[in-house]
Design a protein around this motif. Structure first.
Motif, PDB file in Angstrom:
ATOM      1  N   THR A   6       0.866  -1.185   0.000  1.00 40.86           N
ATOM      2  CA  THR A   6       0.000   0.000   0.000  1.00 40.86           C
ATOM      3  C   THR A   6       0.901   1.233   0.000  1.00 40.86           C
ATOM      4  N   HIS A   7       0.619   2.161  -0.916  1.00 43.51           N
ATOM      5  CA  HIS A   7       1.430   3.379  -1.062  1.00 43.51           C
ATOM      6  C   HIS A   7       0.528   4.601  -1.009  1.00 43.51           C
ATOM      7  N   ASP A   8       1.137   5.774  -0.785  1.00 45.70           N
ATOM      8  CA  ASP A   8       0.415   7.030  -0.993  1.00 45.70           C
ATOM      9  C   ASP A   8       0.503   7.370  -2.470  1.00 45.70           C
ATOM     10  N   LEU A   9      -0.612   7.732  -3.053  1.00 44.97           N
ATOM     11  CA  LEU A   9      -0.586   8.046  -4.486  1.00 44.97           C
ATOM     12  C   LEU A   9       0.401   9.170  -4.775  1.00 44.97           C
ATOM     13  N   ASP A  10       0.433  10.177  -3.885  1.00 48.67           N
ATOM     14  CA  ASP A  10       1.264  11.352  -4.131  1.00 48.67           C
ATOM     15  C   ASP A  10       2.764  11.053  -4.130  1.00 48.67           C
ATOM     16  N   SER A  11       3.173  10.030  -3.365  1.00 45.67           N
ATOM     17  CA  SER A  11       4.619   9.786  -3.275  1.00 45.67           C
ATOM     18  C   SER A  11       5.045   8.475  -3.944  1.00 45.67           C
ATOM     19  N   LEU A  12       4.162   7.922  -4.742  1.00 45.55           N
ATOM     20  CA  LEU A  12       4.456   6.656  -5.432  1.00 45.55           C
ATOM     21  C   LEU A  12       5.574   6.859  -6.465  1.00 45.55           C
ATOM     22  N   LEU A  13       6.549   5.979  -6.473  1.00 46.32           N
ATOM     23  CA  LEU A  13       7.664   6.099  -7.418  1.00 46.32           C
ATOM     24  C   LEU A  13       7.443   5.177  -8.618  1.00 46.32           C
ATOM     25  N   ASP A  14       8.119   5.489  -9.718  1.00 45.92           N
ATOM     26  CA  ASP A  14       8.026   4.626 -10.909  1.00 45.92           C
ATOM     27  C   ASP A  14       8.392   3.187 -10.539  1.00 45.92           C
ATOM     28  N   GLU A  15       9.464   3.049  -9.729  1.00 43.26           N
ATOM     29  CA  GLU A  15       9.944   1.698  -9.366  1.00 43.26           C
ATOM     30  C   GLU A  15       8.933   0.960  -8.486  1.00 43.26           C
ATOM     31  N   ASP A  16       8.188   1.715  -7.672  1.00 45.05           N
ATOM     32  CA  ASP A  16       7.165   1.069  -6.825  1.00 45.05           C
ATOM     33  C   ASP A  16       6.134   0.368  -7.709  1.00 45.05           C
ATOM     34  N   VAL A  17       5.725   1.077  -8.776  1.00 45.76           N
ATOM     35  CA  VAL A  17       4.680   0.513  -9.657  1.00 45.76           C
ATOM     36  C   VAL A  17       5.219  -0.725 -10.363  1.00 45.76           C
ATOM     37  N   LEU A  18       6.445  -0.640 -10.863  1.00 46.89           N
ATOM     38  CA  LEU A  18       7.031  -1.795 -11.549  1.00 46.89           C
ATOM     39  C   LEU A  18       7.179  -2.981 -10.595  1.00 46.89           C
ATOM     40  N   ARG A  19       7.681  -2.702  -9.388  1.00 45.62           N
ATOM     41  CA  ARG A  19       7.894  -3.809  -8.438  1.00 45.62           C
ATOM     42  C   ARG A  19       6.567  -4.476  -8.071  1.00 45.62           C
ATOM     43  N   ALA A  20       5.562  -3.637  -7.776  1.00 49.60           N
ATOM     44  CA  ALA A  20       4.284  -4.209  -7.332  1.00 49.60           C
ATOM     45  C   ALA A  20       3.596  -4.973  -8.464  1.00 49.60           C
ATOM     46  N   LEU A  21       3.615  -4.401  -9.667  1.00 49.11           N
ATOM     47  CA  LEU A  21       2.880  -5.065 -10.755  1.00 49.11           C
ATOM     48  C   LEU A  21       3.616  -6.287 -11.282  1.00 49.11           C
ATOM     49  N   SER A  22       4.955  -6.300 -11.175  1.00 49.35           N
ATOM     50  CA  SER A  22       5.659  -7.501 -11.625  1.00 49.35           C
ATOM     51  C   SER A  22       5.784  -8.526 -10.494  1.00 49.35           C
ATOM     52  N   GLY A  23       5.428  -8.124  -9.279  1.00 48.33           N
ATOM     53  CA  GLY A  23       5.413  -9.059  -8.145  1.00 48.33           C
ATOM     54  C   GLY A  23       4.009  -9.591  -7.936  1.00 48.33           C
ATOM     55  N   ALA A  24       3.244  -8.900  -7.099  1.00 46.09           N
ATOM     56  CA  ALA A  24       1.883  -9.373  -6.801  1.00 46.09           C
ATOM     57  C   ALA A  24       0.919  -9.134  -7.958  1.00 46.09           C
ATOM     58  N   GLY A  25       1.230  -8.169  -8.842  1.00 45.71           N
ATOM     59  CA  GLY A  25       0.306  -7.850  -9.932  1.00 45.71           C
ATOM     60  C   GLY A  25      -0.786  -6.885  -9.497  1.00 45.71           C
TER      61      GLY A  25
END
Ligand SMILES: O=C(O)CCC(=O)C(=O)O
Ligand SMILES: [Fe+2]
Length: 348
Positions: A6-25
């Protein structure tokens, strides 16, 4: 398998999105106040629409035409078997929202939904841009007016899940979970690039790959949105991004299960967008990583995932979204056409 982040939308990093979507999806984002207010407002309008007698709602019924592009309300069991316990309304990205309440409230209803839809489209664009930047595949193609603009073919659904406990627990009813809850939306992967879900109650679960069990999405309410990668994104990234199986479960109470309302945005490109695997040095490096160290790499799952080139061995050739959608929705089309036929017979 990676835990649900779970992240804050305002402070979400590009790498956070890649890690989460390539991990848990999938992952969840806490939303800024202005989005929380828009979610709460639209859920309130849904409640006002929903409280009307079904003859009133029927005046705004959608007419399925077999294309999968519908606007308006459907009752319980409408459109497809996925709606056995769900009713509510659907709107396409490009269509004006109908005034679905009588009097001046109708115009306010439409205006509130249009503001909300624009704001959620901006969230979808921001998320896909972060993923595209992390993969170095060029973010503009997915953005407003881009050739693969993910809001161009988007749709949103606002639906209530409710069921009489007698129906959920009837002899022969299928779908009991190990902890005594009942499946009110069967397991599926979304036929989207990305999906965003805002729900009033718990119940959304994601499959924990490799463990064969489902885990609750930890948060719900108007202040949080769950992001789920769809099958199209798995295809476009050759399986680097996972599109997880998910479902909704409900607890039978004395007479009825607790009603749950969910707003879901399905982000999809324009029908004439040509879909082909994304290419970049970063994509190639991540693919090599996944191939080289299947046990250690966080992306090892991609090798066995359905839907990607690595997943099922079938290459993903360039195809228009129209063709892909036609194939992906073919079963759905058949059911939609059958219910359209029934509706016409009823009204004849
Ligand atoms: O109701 C939810 O939380 C999720 C809905 C969903 O997965 C869908 O409509 O595809
Ligand atoms: Fe879904």
């Amino acid at each position: 398998m990676a835990a649900h982040e779970t992240h804050d939308l305002d402070s979400l990093l590009d790498e956070d999105v890649l890690r989460a979507l390539s991990g848990a999806g999938a992952f969840s984002v806490r939303l800024p106040n202005e989005l929380v207010a828009l979610n709460a407002e639209v859920l309130r309008w849904f409640g006002l629409f929903d409280a009307q007698p079904s003859e009133r709602k029927q005046r705004h019924a959608l007419v399925p035409d077999g294309t999968g592009e519908n606007n308006g309300w459907h009752g319980p069991g409408g459109l497809s078997a996925y709606n056995r316990f769900r009713d509510g309304y659907i709107f396409q990205a490009s269509e004006p929202i109908w005034s679905m309440l009588d009097g001046s409230a109708g115009a306010e209803f439409a205006a509130a939904h249009e503001r909300w839809r624009a704001a959620l489209h901006a969230v979808g664009h921001a998320l896909i841009a972060r993923l595209a930047r992390a993969l170095e595949v060029g973010a503009d193609q997915f953005g407003p007016g881009g050739r693969c603009d993910i809001a161009a073919g988007a749709q949103f659904h606002l639906k209530a899940i409710r069921a009489a406990a007698s129906e959920l627990c009837a002899p022969g009813a299928t779908g009991a979970t190990a902890d005594g809850r009942m499946m009110t939306l069967p397991a599926h992967r979304d036929p989207s690039v990305l999906s965003l879900v805002v729900a009033t109650r718990p119940g959304l679960q994601l499959l924990v790959e490799g463990e064969g069990r489902y885990e609750d999405v930890p948060r719900c309410g108007p202040d949080v949105c769950t992001v789920i990668a769809g099958q199209l994104l798995t295809k476009l990234t050759r399986g680097l991004v996972r599109s997880p199986l998910h479902r909704v479960v409900s607890e039978p109470r004395e007479a009825v299960c607790a009603e749950r309302v969910a707003a879901t945005f399905f982000f999809q490109p324009p029908l004439d967008a040509v879909l082909q695997p994304l290419e970049s040095p970063t994509m190639a490096r991540l693919a090599r990583l996944a191939d080289a160290s299947p046990e250690r790499s966080a992306r090892a799952h991609t090798k066995v995932r359905a839907g990607g080139e690595r997943g099922n061995g079938k290459p993903f050739l360039p195809v228009t979204y129209r063709e892909w959608k036609h194939r992906a929705y073919s079963g759905y089309y058949a059911r939609a056409a059958a219910s359209a036929g029934a509706a016409r017979l009823d009204s004849a």
